[in-house]
Design a protein around this motif. Structure first.
Motif, PDB file in Angstrom:
ATOM      1  N   THR A 121       6.113 -17.782  23.559  1.00  0.00           N
ATOM      2  CA  THR A 121       6.794 -18.618  22.562  1.00  0.00           C
ATOM      3  C   THR A 121       6.667 -20.103  22.883  1.00  0.00           C
ATOM      4  N   SER A 122       6.382 -20.443  24.132  1.00  0.00           N
ATOM      5  CA  SER A 122       6.206 -21.851  24.500  1.00  0.00           C
ATOM      6  C   SER A 122       4.844 -22.389  24.071  1.00  0.00           C
ATOM      7  N   GLY A 123       3.939 -21.494  23.669  1.00  0.00           N
ATOM      8  CA  GLY A 123       2.606 -21.909  23.255  1.00  0.00           C
ATOM      9  C   GLY A 123       1.569 -21.867  24.359  1.00  0.00           C
ATOM     10  N   THR A 182      -1.445 -19.718  23.117  1.00  0.00           N
ATOM     11  CA  THR A 182      -1.785 -19.806  21.693  1.00  0.00           C
ATOM     12  C   THR A 182      -3.279 -19.640  21.440  1.00  0.00           C
ATOM     13  N   GLU A 183      -4.114 -20.307  22.220  1.00  0.00           N
ATOM     14  CA  GLU A 183      -5.559 -20.223  21.989  1.00  0.00           C
ATOM     15  C   GLU A 183      -6.063 -18.808  22.162  1.00  0.00           C
ATOM     16  N   GLU A 200      -4.879 -16.735  19.106  1.00  0.00           N
ATOM     17  CA  GLU A 200      -5.640 -17.080  17.910  1.00  0.00           C
ATOM     18  C   GLU A 200      -7.022 -16.442  17.944  1.00  0.00           C
ATOM     19  N   ASN A 233      -1.625 -24.443  13.529  1.00  0.00           N
ATOM     20  CA  ASN A 233      -0.155 -24.477  13.527  1.00  0.00           C
ATOM     21  C   ASN A 233       0.437 -23.110  13.845  1.00  0.00           C
ATOM     22  N   HIS A 290       2.405 -20.305  15.718  1.00  0.00           N
ATOM     23  CA  HIS A 290       3.603 -20.337  16.562  1.00  0.00           C
ATOM     24  C   HIS A 290       4.302 -18.982  16.536  1.00  0.00           C
ATOM     25  N   SER A 342       7.872 -17.201  17.612  1.00  0.00           N
ATOM     26  CA  SER A 342       9.240 -17.644  17.879  1.00  0.00           C
ATOM     27  C   SER A 342      10.197 -16.460  17.971  1.00  0.00           C
TER      28      SER A 342
END
Length: 354
Positions: free
Chosen positions: A186-188, A191-192, A195, A218, A220, A222
């Protein structure tokens, strides 16, 4: 007034193009199926026009202005209706844009995801946007006509559902296989990676429709604020437990070693050994203090687990040295798990064991 409306209607029937309000649509279906010969059809630079009959693509026209006549467009002869005397053909005409469409938003719940660090099932949401491009218009039109989703909004709704489904499956799979803490996700921090996995996963679902997801943005993941606080508290308790467990094992070993040396030497040397044993005994007492703290932390963890109806993993013991414990303590402080006061207090206790 009625006469002029009729004239305008006739003029529109003699010219076919994508409607102005559909300029930003990926797919647009011309509303009429009966088309006169010699009608002028305009195809924009970033699209193609497909002629479909009975669920099959009979022909395609690229960018430019075309006069619909069998003499210069042979495939139209397959669409001509004989009862019209060859003056009209019947077909569905689809305009399909082949440029990249960016900023298509998606999002929604992905269900309860199990956090590998605490074992809790946490309700999770995901949202973001993606860009898509049509690579094979024929596949797209045939597939959507078969699903009766030739409308642009229906198409986008279906596509968003595919992206959300793959995202949900990939996140759950990655948490299990790579044991990523949910708070890190959740902190990112990942993310890559997520994705990339989602783009690869969606490919298998949409390849048959001539589509490709070019990129995501964008993105995310959560969770609810109260669930985030719970995970942070349990993660902090687990870190304390691991730290205290390491102190106890080290102090017990040193105390036993000191006692054995004192008994073996005797006399003056024995006194030194005894003092050493006493020193190790003090270390054991300190370790016992940390053990009591560990038990309190475990009781707090059990209360949190009862609320979420999920068991928390037992603290793992290790045999790392005080120097290693100091490094771990510093890492906890740098990560924001320990306050300055907590760090200084624990560090002072550790320095006594060196």
């Amino acid at each position: 007034m009625g006469i002029f409306d009729g004239i305008k209607g006739e003029a529109r029937r003699n010219f076919i193009a994508r409607a102005d309000e559909a300029k930003n649509a990926i797919i647009y279906r011309y509303p009429e199926n009966n088309v006169r010969m010699l009608t002028q059809l305009t195809v924009d630079a970033d699209e193609v026009a497909l002629f479909v009959k009975d669920g099959k693509v009979e022909g395609k026209l690229g960018p430019g202005r075309h006069s619909l006549d069998t003499s210069n467009i042979p495939f139209l002869s397959r669409l001509v209706e004989g009862f019209t005397g060859g003056n009209m053909f019947i077909a569905e005409i689809f305009f399909v844009s082949v440029r990249e469409f960016a900023g298509i938003k998606f999002g929604g719940p992905i269900g309860d995801v199990r956090d590998p660090e605490t074992g809790l099932g946490i309700g999770t949401m995901v949202y973001g946007d993606f860009s898509v491009r049509v690579t094979e218009p024929e596949k797209l039109v045939v597939g959507l006509v078969g699903m009766r989703r030739a409308d642009n909004e229906e198409f986008l709704g279906w596509f968003r559902s595919q992206v959300l489904k793959v995202t949900r499956d990939r996140i759950a799979e990655l948490l299990v296989k790579k044991r990523w803490p949910l708070l890190d996700v959740t902190s990112g921090a990942y993310t890559e990676e997520i994705e990339s996995e989602v783009i690869g996963g969606v490919k298998a679902h949409v390849d048959d429709y001539g589509l490709t997801v070019v990129r995501m943005g964008n993105f995310h993941v959560s969770i609810k604020e109260e669930d985030e606080l719970t995970l942070k508290k349990l993660s902090k308790d687990a870190a304390y437990s691991r730290l205290a467990g390491g102190f106890q094992q080290y102090a017990q070993g040193q105390a036993m070693l000191g006692a054995a040396e004192g008994m073996a030497k005797g006399g003056g040397e024995g006194a030194g050994g005894a003092l050493q044993g006493m020193g190790m005994g003090m270390g054991f007492g300190m370790a016992q203090m940390f053990t009591n703290q560990q038990q309190q932390n475990q009781q707090q963890q059990q209360q949190h687990q009862q609320q979420h109806q999920q068991p928390a993993p037992a603290a793992a013991a290790d045999t790392r040295s005080p120097a290693q414990r100091l490094k771990e303590l510093k890492d906890l402080k740098d990560a924001g798990v320990l306050s300055d006061d907590e760090y200084n207090a624990k560090r002072a206790e550790l320095m006594k064991l060196l």
